[in-house]
Motif scaffolding. Structure first.
Motif, PDB file in Angstrom:
ATOM      1  N   ARG A 376      -7.915  12.878   6.626  1.00 51.43           N
ATOM      2  CA  ARG A 376      -7.828  12.262   7.950  1.00 51.43           C
ATOM      3  C   ARG A 376      -8.068  13.284   9.065  1.00 51.43           C
ATOM      4  O   ARG A 376      -8.722  12.995  10.066  1.00 51.43           O
ATOM      5  CB  ARG A 376      -6.459  11.608   8.129  1.00 51.43           C
ATOM      6  N   LYS A 406      -6.126   4.949  -8.083  1.00 47.69           N
ATOM      7  CA  LYS A 406      -6.453   6.194  -7.384  1.00 47.69           C
ATOM      8  C   LYS A 406      -5.300   7.179  -7.601  1.00 47.69           C
ATOM      9  O   LYS A 406      -4.136   6.836  -7.346  1.00 47.69           O
ATOM     10  CB  LYS A 406      -6.677   5.925  -5.896  1.00 47.69           C
ATOM     11  N   GLN A 418      -0.516   5.989  -6.245  1.00 48.66           N
ATOM     12  CA  GLN A 418      -0.307   6.090  -4.799  1.00 48.66           C
ATOM     13  C   GLN A 418      -0.961   7.349  -4.268  1.00 48.66           C
ATOM     14  O   GLN A 418      -0.941   8.398  -4.912  1.00 48.66           O
ATOM     15  CB  GLN A 418       1.194   6.127  -4.485  1.00 48.66           C
ATOM     16  N   CYS A 423      -5.103  11.270   2.622  1.00 52.78           N
ATOM     17  CA  CYS A 423      -6.286  10.808   1.882  1.00 52.78           C
ATOM     18  C   CYS A 423      -6.764   9.425   2.318  1.00 52.78           C
ATOM     19  O   CYS A 423      -7.863   9.009   1.924  1.00 52.78           O
ATOM     20  CB  CYS A 423      -5.985  10.768   0.384  1.00 52.78           C
ATOM     21  N   LEU A 424      -5.978   8.727   3.099  1.00 54.80           N
ATOM     22  CA  LEU A 424      -6.327   7.348   3.475  1.00 54.80           C
ATOM     23  C   LEU A 424      -7.212   7.378   4.721  1.00 54.80           C
ATOM     24  O   LEU A 424      -6.754   7.215   5.845  1.00 54.80           O
ATOM     25  CB  LEU A 424      -5.059   6.530   3.708  1.00 54.80           C
ATOM     26  N   ASN A 425      -8.500   7.582   4.487  1.00 56.68           N
ATOM     27  CA  ASN A 425      -9.446   7.807   5.581  1.00 56.68           C
ATOM     28  C   ASN A 425     -10.714   6.978   5.361  1.00 56.68           C
ATOM     29  O   ASN A 425     -11.799   7.508   5.163  1.00 56.68           O
ATOM     30  CB  ASN A 425      -9.779   9.306   5.673  1.00 56.68           C
ATOM     31  N   LEU A 442     -10.700   3.480   0.745  1.00 55.47           N
ATOM     32  CA  LEU A 442      -9.457   4.250   0.697  1.00 55.47           C
ATOM     33  C   LEU A 442      -8.452   3.725   1.714  1.00 55.47           C
ATOM     34  O   LEU A 442      -7.680   4.482   2.297  1.00 55.47           O
ATOM     35  CB  LEU A 442      -9.740   5.731   0.955  1.00 55.47           C
ATOM     36  N   ILE A 443      -8.475   2.429   1.930  1.00 53.74           N
ATOM     37  CA  ILE A 443      -7.494   1.770   2.801  1.00 53.74           C
ATOM     38  C   ILE A 443      -6.405   1.189   1.908  1.00 53.74           C
ATOM     39  O   ILE A 443      -6.689   0.418   0.987  1.00 53.74           O
ATOM     40  CB  ILE A 443      -8.144   0.668   3.647  1.00 53.74           C
ATOM     41  N   SER A 444      -5.166   1.564   2.153  1.00 52.95           N
ATOM     42  CA  SER A 444      -4.070   1.183   1.267  1.00 52.95           C
ATOM     43  C   SER A 444      -3.569  -0.226   1.582  1.00 52.95           C
ATOM     44  O   SER A 444      -3.417  -0.609   2.740  1.00 52.95           O
ATOM     45  CB  SER A 444      -2.908   2.169   1.416  1.00 52.95           C
ATOM     46  N   ASN A 475       5.470   4.855   0.772  1.00 52.05           N
ATOM     47  CA  ASN A 475       5.291   6.093   1.507  1.00 52.05           C
ATOM     48  C   ASN A 475       6.585   6.587   2.144  1.00 52.05           C
ATOM     49  O   ASN A 475       6.807   7.797   2.265  1.00 52.05           O
ATOM     50  CB  ASN A 475       4.225   5.900   2.590  1.00 52.05           C
ATOM     51  N   GLY A 567      -2.056   3.886   8.371  1.00 52.86           N
ATOM     52  CA  GLY A 567      -2.231   4.305   6.986  1.00 52.86           C
ATOM     53  C   GLY A 567      -1.684   3.316   5.979  1.00 52.86           C
ATOM     54  O   GLY A 567      -2.288   3.083   4.934  1.00 52.86           O
ATOM     55  N   PHE A 568      -0.518   2.729   6.266  1.00 50.51           N
ATOM     56  CA  PHE A 568       0.152   1.812   5.354  1.00 50.51           C
ATOM     57  C   PHE A 568       0.660   0.590   6.114  1.00 50.51           C
ATOM     58  O   PHE A 568       0.925   0.649   7.306  1.00 50.51           O
ATOM     59  CB  PHE A 568       1.370   2.472   4.696  1.00 50.51           C
TER      60      PHE A 568
END
Length: 657
Positions: A376, A406, A418, A423-425, A442-444, A475, A567-568
């Motif tokens: 990110r 992942k 998880q 990493c969620l970018n 990579l979207i949670s 998270n 992110g979440f």
């Protein structure tokens, strides 16, 4: 909002003339006057000019990039003093190939009794810091800075890297009245040029400079490209965002090809993904590591059983790699030491760890692949053409009967499947083989939750005696486990909690599932809570949130030009079950409330009731998607404002005897 515009190197000619380089030292008294653009700014750029040109250095006959920079900044208040500090990077590539920084001029101007006083920077106060093996920083601070000072700085750099040319950021954290950039590029060089950000160019111009450069044994034309932007608002960073460079108005270059007219040859730098896939899989520090499955055969034969399902095998291997190789705090898509040495030394970078994980999974005959990604903070990878330097991280992906998990084995507190927030970018690139890869989201969709429950009794001494339970999942649990791990012991963690909450005394504490990552993290505390008394006798004040109260609004700016990326998906809930003493009753309480954004993208609920001497309070806040658009920003901002107002109101509980 983010706009992406491709700018080609050949522009239509503009008839209007654009302002170019301004003379050094031409500061006037009128420059000290404030404008509408900087009425609330700590500082403002009055003028900014940059020029980058490809040239041949006569000293070593190498093709280099000459960059000239000139800026005039007015500092409005003490908060703007930091703009007098400069750090100019010089990159190094070995002992002999490095960037150069020279021709520095730096002056501070102050208006004293109607006269302009100049203070020049002493060149002896310019320091070169060896920041890393690849980077030096040229550091200096302008002298005699006061509120209202104007500083002027110009310098040039000679740079070795022609691939990315020079990024020009029109937008900064302070406003700019005008910013102009000129690029001079030989006709044989072809660049992909991208303008990012929400603001359009005020003007642009292209012209041909005939026989401008002597290159490859012949005189060659150059393209002169001029970009201008005026009255540029500042870029203000808020919480819940990825890298600022994703959203600032700026021009980026990437070298596509060089044509050599002397022999008609063409060298291509911009590749297809098939080219990149081949390069990655042929790279010793990437694809070469995936061939080392024999390193795991012996250990896997004792670790796995014939009755294990594919998912059980994958989980055992994931836990095994987490224990075998500890992260050394370095990122990277390539293995630094190589997985064999990483296993031997029991430490490695991200590439060592997660390429070892992919290799071990493949050694167990599981379908596993590496996914390269950009963190990110590093920015979003280019989706229009492959830029391998955009990626700074690698994770593993294992396909179990059509479900792709992942995995990142670098964090001992990460559960299977998880990913950490960094990493969620948006997307990564999954590398299937030398000839095949694809974008991977990579979207949670994970829900990160925390539940607070307080059960107890209010006594006659204005104390609540009871039990506080905190349940964390997703998270939230990861962050809490990482926080606890920073302490030498649980007792030390509990002592710190006791210090941070002076109105609460912990008489007994316990934690469950601290190491069991498959379950929610549970914390239980027997507490004594001192409740505030009002001035008049027999009345106490109880706040609905005794812990983790929302005290400020993270959204402050009038207009946000980039999305809110949490992110979440998250949910936070508070439950209070309180027995009141006889003759005590609630005489004032917050109103029940229910708020929601369209399509329930975010929801807030507050409810309280009193029955049979019991006070019950339920409060919950849920964000039901991880990313909110620019158009939803005001609604989020208003939601937080109303929650804060709600939480300012306490329960008044009085003794009616």
């Amino acid at each position: 909002m983010r706009h992406l515009l491709i700018l080609f190197l050949i522009f239509s000619f503009c008839t209007n003339l654009l302002a170019q380089e301004f003379d050094f030292g031409q500061v006037t008294a009128s420059d000290f006057s404030r404008t509408d653009l900087d009425s609330n700014a700590n500082a403002i750029v009055l003028k900014e000019f940059g020029k980058s040109s490809v040239f041949v250095d006569d000293y070593d006959n190498r093709v280099k990039l000459l960059h000239e920079y000139h800026v005039l900044i007015r500092i409005n208040n003490k908060e703007g003093f930091s703009k007098a500090n400069f750090e100019i990077p010089s990159y190094k590539r070995g002992s002999y190939i490095r960037d150069y920084f020279d021709e520095l001029k730096a002056v501070t101007y102050n208006l004293i009794n109607g006269l302009i006083e100049k203070t020049e920077l002493d060149n002896k106060k310019v320091f070169r810091e060896n920041y890393s093996a690849q980077l030096d920083l040229n550091k200096f601070t302008l002298p005699n800075i006061k509120e209202g000072s104007i500083i002027e700085v110009s310098y040039r750099t000679l740079e070795q890297d022609l691939f990315n040319f020079k990024t020009w950021e029109f937008q900064d954290d302070i406003p700019k009245i005008q910013s102009q950039y000129i690029a001079i590029i030989p006709a044989s060089f072809s660049y992909n040029v991208v303008l990012r950000g929400p603001y359009k160019l005020t003007d642009q111009k292209g012209e041909i400079l005939k026989e401008y450069i002597f290159l490859n044994g012949m005189r060659m034309d150059c393209s002169k490209l001029t970009y201008s932007m005026k009255n540029i608002p500042p870029f203000i960073e808020e919480e819940y965002m990825t890298s600022a460079k994703n959203f600032k108005s700026a021009i980026y270059y990437e070298l596509e090809s060089i044509y050599y007219p002397s022999n008609g040859a063409k060298k291509t730098f911009s590749k297809t993904w098939k080219d990149v896939d081949t390069d990655l899989m042929n790279e010793k520090a990437f694809g070469g590591q995936l061939k080392k499955t024999d390193l795991f055969k012996t250990n896997l034969s004792t670790l796995l059983t014939s009755t294990d399902t594919k998912l059980e095998k994958a989980k055992k291997i994931y836990d095994y790699i987490k224990k075998q190789i500890k992260w050394n705090n370095y990122l990277g898509k390539y293995a630094d030491n190589g997985i064999e040495k990483a296993l031997e030394k029991r430490t490695g970078n991200i590439g060592d760890i997660n390429l070892a994980l992919v290799t071990a999974l493949q050694a167990a005959d599981l379908e596993a692949y590496p996914i390269i990604l950009s963190t990110r903070r590093n920015g979003t990878p280019n989706s229009l053409f492959p830029v391998l330097s955009d990626f700074d991280y690698v994770i593993a992906c294992v396909d179990i009967d059509g479900t792709k998990y992942k995995l990142d084995a670098s964090n001992s507190y990460l559960p299977f499947g998880q990913l950490p927030l960094l990493c969620l970018n948006e997307r990564g690139r999954i590398i299937y083989s030398k000839k095949s890869s694809d974008w991977f989201p990579l979207i949670s969709e994970e829900l990160s939750e925390v539940y607070y429950t307080l059960e107890g009794k209010l006594n006659d001494q204005s104390q609540i005696i009871g039990k506080l339970t905190i349940i964390s999942q997703g998270n939230k649990a990861l962050l809490k486990r990482q926080h606890i791990a920073k302490f030498n012991s649980l007792d030390e963690y509990w002592e710190k909690l006791d210090e941070e909450m002076p109105n609460i005394t912990f008489t007994k504490s316990k934690i469950e599932h601290l190491e069991d990552l498959e379950h929610a993290l549970s914390e239980e505390f027997d507490i004594v809570l001192e409740v505030a008394k009002q001035a008049e006798q027999n009345t106490v004040l109880l706040t609905p949130n005794i812990i983790d109260r929302i005290a400020y609004n993270p959204f402050k700016i009038e207009e946000r030009t980039y999305p809110v990326d949490m992110g979440f998906k998250t949910k936070t809930q508070y439950n209070i079950l309180l027995d009141l003493p006889k003759n005590f009753e609630v005489v004032e309480k917050p109103q029940n409330s229910s708020l929601a954004l369209p399509e329930s993208a975010a929801k807030y609920r507050y409810m309280s009731k009193i029955e049979n001497g019991k006070l019950e309070v339920l409060q919950s806040l849920a964000f039901n998607k991880p990313i909110f658009t620019v158009d939803e920003y005001f609604s989020l901002k208003e939601l937080y404002s109303r929650i804060i107002q709600q939480q300012k109101i306490d329960f008044k509980i009085s003794n009616t005897k």
